[in-house]
Design an enzyme around this catalytic site. Structure first.
Site, PDB file in Angstrom:
ATOM      1  N   CYS A  34     -10.563  -2.946  -4.434  1.00  0.00           N
ATOM      2  CA  CYS A  34      -9.575  -3.931  -4.884  1.00  0.00           C
ATOM      3  C   CYS A  34     -10.253  -5.176  -5.433  1.00  0.00           C
ATOM      4  CB  CYS A  34      -8.624  -4.295  -3.757  1.00  0.00           C
ATOM      5  SG  CYS A  34      -7.446  -2.980  -3.430  1.00  0.00           S
TER       6      CYS A  34
ATOM      7  N   GLU B  55      -3.064  -4.585  -3.018  1.00  0.00           N
ATOM      8  CA  GLU B  55      -3.569  -5.474  -4.073  1.00  0.00           C
ATOM      9  C   GLU B  55      -3.575  -4.761  -5.419  1.00  0.00           C
ATOM     10  OE1 GLU B  55      -4.907  -4.663  -1.177  1.00  0.00           O
ATOM     11  OE2 GLU B  55      -6.191  -6.241  -0.359  1.00  0.00           O
TER      12      GLU B  55
ATOM     13  N   ASN C 142       0.847  -1.199   0.000  1.00  0.00           N
ATOM     14  CA  ASN C 142       0.000   0.000   0.000  1.00  0.00           C
ATOM     15  C   ASN C 142       0.884   1.252   0.000  1.00  0.00           C
ATOM     16  OD1 ASN C 142       0.688  -0.818   2.674  1.00  0.00           O
ATOM     17  ND2 ASN C 142      -0.943   0.407   3.554  1.00  0.00           N
ATOM     18  N   ILE C 143       0.479   2.216  -0.809  1.00  0.00           N
ATOM     19  CA  ILE C 143       1.220   3.455  -0.958  1.00  0.00           C
ATOM     20  C   ILE C 143       0.262   4.600  -0.638  1.00  0.00           C
ATOM     21  CG2 ILE C 143       2.557   4.909  -2.538  1.00  0.00           C
ATOM     22  CD1 ILE C 143       3.909   2.174  -1.972  1.00  0.00           C
ATOM     23  N   GLU C 144       0.469   5.211   0.508  1.00  0.00           N
ATOM     24  CA  GLU C 144      -0.458   6.254   0.956  1.00  0.00           C
ATOM     25  C   GLU C 144      -0.078   7.619   0.394  1.00  0.00           C
ATOM     26  OE1 GLU C 144      -0.682   5.769   5.244  1.00  0.00           O
ATOM     27  OE2 GLU C 144      -2.051   4.099   4.960  1.00  0.00           O
TER      28      GLU C 144
END
Ligand SMILES: [Zn+2]
Length: 166
Positions: free
Chosen positions: A99, A65, A52-54
């Site tokens: 996702c 995902e 995950n890339i916030e």
């Protein structure tokens, strides 16, 4: 739900689970402090990971995902035989709704999705069964198919249907 047959070999399961843990190291999650790793298995045995890339503008955040599937698809891999997802929470957590829909674009409805507890491998003898969910398998992994996570879904083939004239 009754015990289910694993559709992936032990080797592929291990590869996917390790791939998800490895991918989680790439998480950029300074806001949620909720790192997630995902790994996709290709038909030729490759594992493609994503984290995950916030974003400071929270809506710009991308889940693990979707990172994995977009990485793969943009490099020409658009067929998958399995997915594993892991967080730091000591229970199996499920992909979010967005996702699930993005996975639906490229994955068969019977593709297995392994939800891996953050403290894998667990001793599942100590775990209680949860109503309405598949039994935990080896190490505390919960396995679904994509179709179970996204029932009666809309996908690419619906766009091929004949339209009414009106
Ligand atoms: Zn998501």
């Amino acid at each position: 739900m009754s015990a289910r047959a694993w559709t992936l070999s032990i080797e592929d399961r291990t590869k996917l689970i390790q791939g998800a843990f490895e991918a989680k190291k790439g998480s950029y999650s300074p806001y949620s402090h909720f790192p997630v790793g995902a790994a996709l298995l290709t038909p030729d045995g490759r594992v493609i990971g994503g984290a995950n890339i916030e974003n400071a503008s929270y809506g710009g955040t991308i889940c693990a995902e979707r990172t994995a599937i977009v990485k793969a698809a943009s490099e020409g891999t658009r067929s998958f035989v399995g997915l594993a997802v892991v967080t730091n929470v000591p229970s199996p957590l499920s992909p979010c709704g967005i996702c699930r829909q993005v996975l639906r674009e490229f994955c068969a409805l019977d593709m297995p999705i392994l939800l891996v507890p953050g403290d894998y491998p667990q001793d599942i003898k100590e775990k209680e069964k949860e109503e309405g969910k598949p039994e935990l398998s080896e190490g505390g992994v919960r396995e679904y198919t994509l179709g179970e996570l996204l029932p009666d879904s809309f996908g690419p083939e619906q766009l091929e249907l004949p339209r009414s004239a009106r």
